[in-house]
Scaffold this motif. Structure first.
Motif, PDB file in Angstrom:
ATOM      1  N   ASP A 139       0.837  -1.212   0.000  1.00  0.00           N
ATOM      2  CA  ASP A 139       0.000   0.000   0.000  1.00  0.00           C
ATOM      3  C   ASP A 139       0.867   1.255   0.000  1.00  0.00           C
ATOM      4  OD1 ASP A 139      -2.203  -1.657   0.042  1.00  0.00           O
ATOM      5  OD2 ASP A 139      -2.693  -1.317   2.161  1.00  0.00           O
ATOM      6  N   ASP A 142       2.418   1.619  -3.440  1.00  0.00           N
ATOM      7  CA  ASP A 142       1.408   2.094  -4.391  1.00  0.00           C
ATOM      8  C   ASP A 142       1.135   3.582  -4.202  1.00  0.00           C
ATOM      9  OD1 ASP A 142       1.221  -0.449  -5.410  1.00  0.00           O
ATOM     10  OD2 ASP A 142      -0.710  -0.928  -4.437  1.00  0.00           O
ATOM     11  N   LYS A 143       1.046   4.005  -2.970  1.00  0.00           N
ATOM     12  CA  LYS A 143       0.798   5.422  -2.661  1.00  0.00           C
ATOM     13  C   LYS A 143       1.964   6.270  -3.175  1.00  0.00           C
ATOM     14  CE  LYS A 143      -0.408   8.444   1.197  1.00  0.00           C
ATOM     15  NZ  LYS A 143      -0.611   8.536   2.638  1.00  0.00           N
ATOM     16  N   GLN A 144       3.183   5.803  -2.963  1.00  0.00           N
ATOM     17  CA  GLN A 144       4.363   6.540  -3.422  1.00  0.00           C
ATOM     18  C   GLN A 144       4.384   6.616  -4.948  1.00  0.00           C
ATOM     19  OE1 GLN A 144       6.593   8.141  -1.384  1.00  0.00           O
ATOM     20  NE2 GLN A 144       7.337   9.008  -3.316  1.00  0.00           N
ATOM     21  N   ASN A 145       4.068   5.477  -5.609  1.00  0.00           N
ATOM     22  CA  ASN A 145       4.027   5.460  -7.079  1.00  0.00           C
ATOM     23  C   ASN A 145       2.983   6.439  -7.603  1.00  0.00           C
ATOM     24  OD1 ASN A 145       6.069   3.597  -7.338  1.00  0.00           O
ATOM     25  ND2 ASN A 145       4.686   1.839  -7.566  1.00  0.00           N
ATOM     26  N   GLN A 146       1.842   6.492  -6.931  1.00  0.00           N
ATOM     27  CA  GLN A 146       0.777   7.408  -7.355  1.00  0.00           C
ATOM     28  C   GLN A 146       1.238   8.858  -7.211  1.00  0.00           C
ATOM     29  OE1 GLN A 146      -2.822   7.018  -5.064  1.00  0.00           O
ATOM     30  NE2 GLN A 146      -4.107   7.689  -6.775  1.00  0.00           N
ATOM     31  N   GLN A 147       1.924   9.155  -6.106  1.00  0.00           N
ATOM     32  CA  GLN A 147       2.448  10.515  -5.903  1.00  0.00           C
ATOM     33  C   GLN A 147       3.495  10.852  -6.975  1.00  0.00           C
ATOM     34  OE1 GLN A 147       3.865  10.531  -1.863  1.00  0.00           O
ATOM     35  NE2 GLN A 147       1.841  11.004  -1.009  1.00  0.00           N
ATOM     36  N   ASP A 148       4.358   9.887  -7.258  1.00  0.00           N
ATOM     37  CA  ASP A 148       5.393  10.105  -8.270  1.00  0.00           C
ATOM     38  C   ASP A 148       4.764  10.375  -9.634  1.00  0.00           C
ATOM     39  OD1 ASP A 148       7.303   9.693  -6.332  1.00  0.00           O
ATOM     40  OD2 ASP A 148       7.870   7.670  -7.015  1.00  0.00           O
ATOM     41  N   GLN A 149       3.714   9.629  -9.976  1.00  0.00           N
ATOM     42  CA  GLN A 149       3.044   9.819 -11.261  1.00  0.00           C
ATOM     43  C   GLN A 149       2.390  11.196 -11.330  1.00  0.00           C
ATOM     44  OE1 GLN A 149       0.349   6.572 -11.894  1.00  0.00           O
ATOM     45  NE2 GLN A 149       1.973   5.168 -12.569  1.00  0.00           N
ATOM     46  N   GLN A 150       1.816  11.638 -10.219  1.00  0.00           N
ATOM     47  CA  GLN A 150       1.183  12.961 -10.206  1.00  0.00           C
ATOM     48  C   GLN A 150       2.223  14.064 -10.385  1.00  0.00           C
ATOM     49  OE1 GLN A 150      -1.087  13.097  -6.575  1.00  0.00           O
ATOM     50  NE2 GLN A 150      -2.812  11.970  -7.469  1.00  0.00           N
ATOM     51  N   GLN A 153       3.186  14.499 -14.069  1.00  0.00           N
ATOM     52  CA  GLN A 153       2.166  15.025 -14.987  1.00  0.00           C
ATOM     53  C   GLN A 153       2.527  16.473 -15.352  1.00  0.00           C
ATOM     54  OE1 GLN A 153      -0.645  13.520 -16.241  1.00  0.00           O
ATOM     55  NE2 GLN A 153       0.006  11.600 -15.259  1.00  0.00           N
TER      56      GLN A 153
END
Length: 159
Positions: A139, A142-150, A153
């Protein structure tokens, strides 16, 4: 046979009421109760009979029967003590000696089963904890990956 045990119980209760110090009546009442599977009451009567009894052979029988009841209920420690007491009164009683050895083995098996269950419970608890930690790490990743993707952008300029 059950009917005879009920009749016997009534008769021996009357005998005990007339003379509560009658060891044979207490012993026989215990046996009648035992035949009816009234084990708790049977134990009490057998114990009373054994304590009142002066004849070692009859005392042996009472303790032997107490051991049988306890063993049937998997109360192995109590059964072992009852069998030992029976053997103190009659060291040549092979049936009691056999029951004692069988009971000791059953007690060891019970203890082993309890240990195995405890070990399994501990392993299950550790596996559950490991699973939770693994899920928490996933989890977090996943949270870190989501932050990195944001962050990657492109940013729009506001007009």
């Amino acid at each position: 046979r059950q009917g005879n045990a009920v009749d016997a119980e009534v008769a021996y209760r009357k005998a005990v009421e007339k003379n509560g110090r009658n060891s044979q009546a207490n012993y026989n009442l215990g046996n009648a109760l035992m035949m009816q599977r009234k084990d708790s009451l049977a134990l009490q009567q057998l114990e009373t009979g054994a304590k009142l009894e002066t004849n070692p052979m009859r005392r042996t029988q009472a303790y032997h029967n107490m051991g049988v009841i306890c063993q049937q209920h998997q109360m192995f420690g109590e059964a072992i003590e009852a069998y030992k007491e029976a053997l103190r009164n009659n060291p040549t009683d092979d049936q009691t000696r056999y029951n004692l050895e069988l009971c000791k083995r059953q007690q060891q098996q019970q203890q082993q089963n309890q240990q195995n269950q405890q070990n399994k419970d501990q392993k299950d608890q550790k596996d559950k904890q490991d699973q939770k930690e693994k899920q928490d790490q996933k989890d977090q990743k996943d949270k870190q990956n989501q932050q990195d993707q944001q962050e990657q952008q492109p940013k729009l300029l506001a007009a």
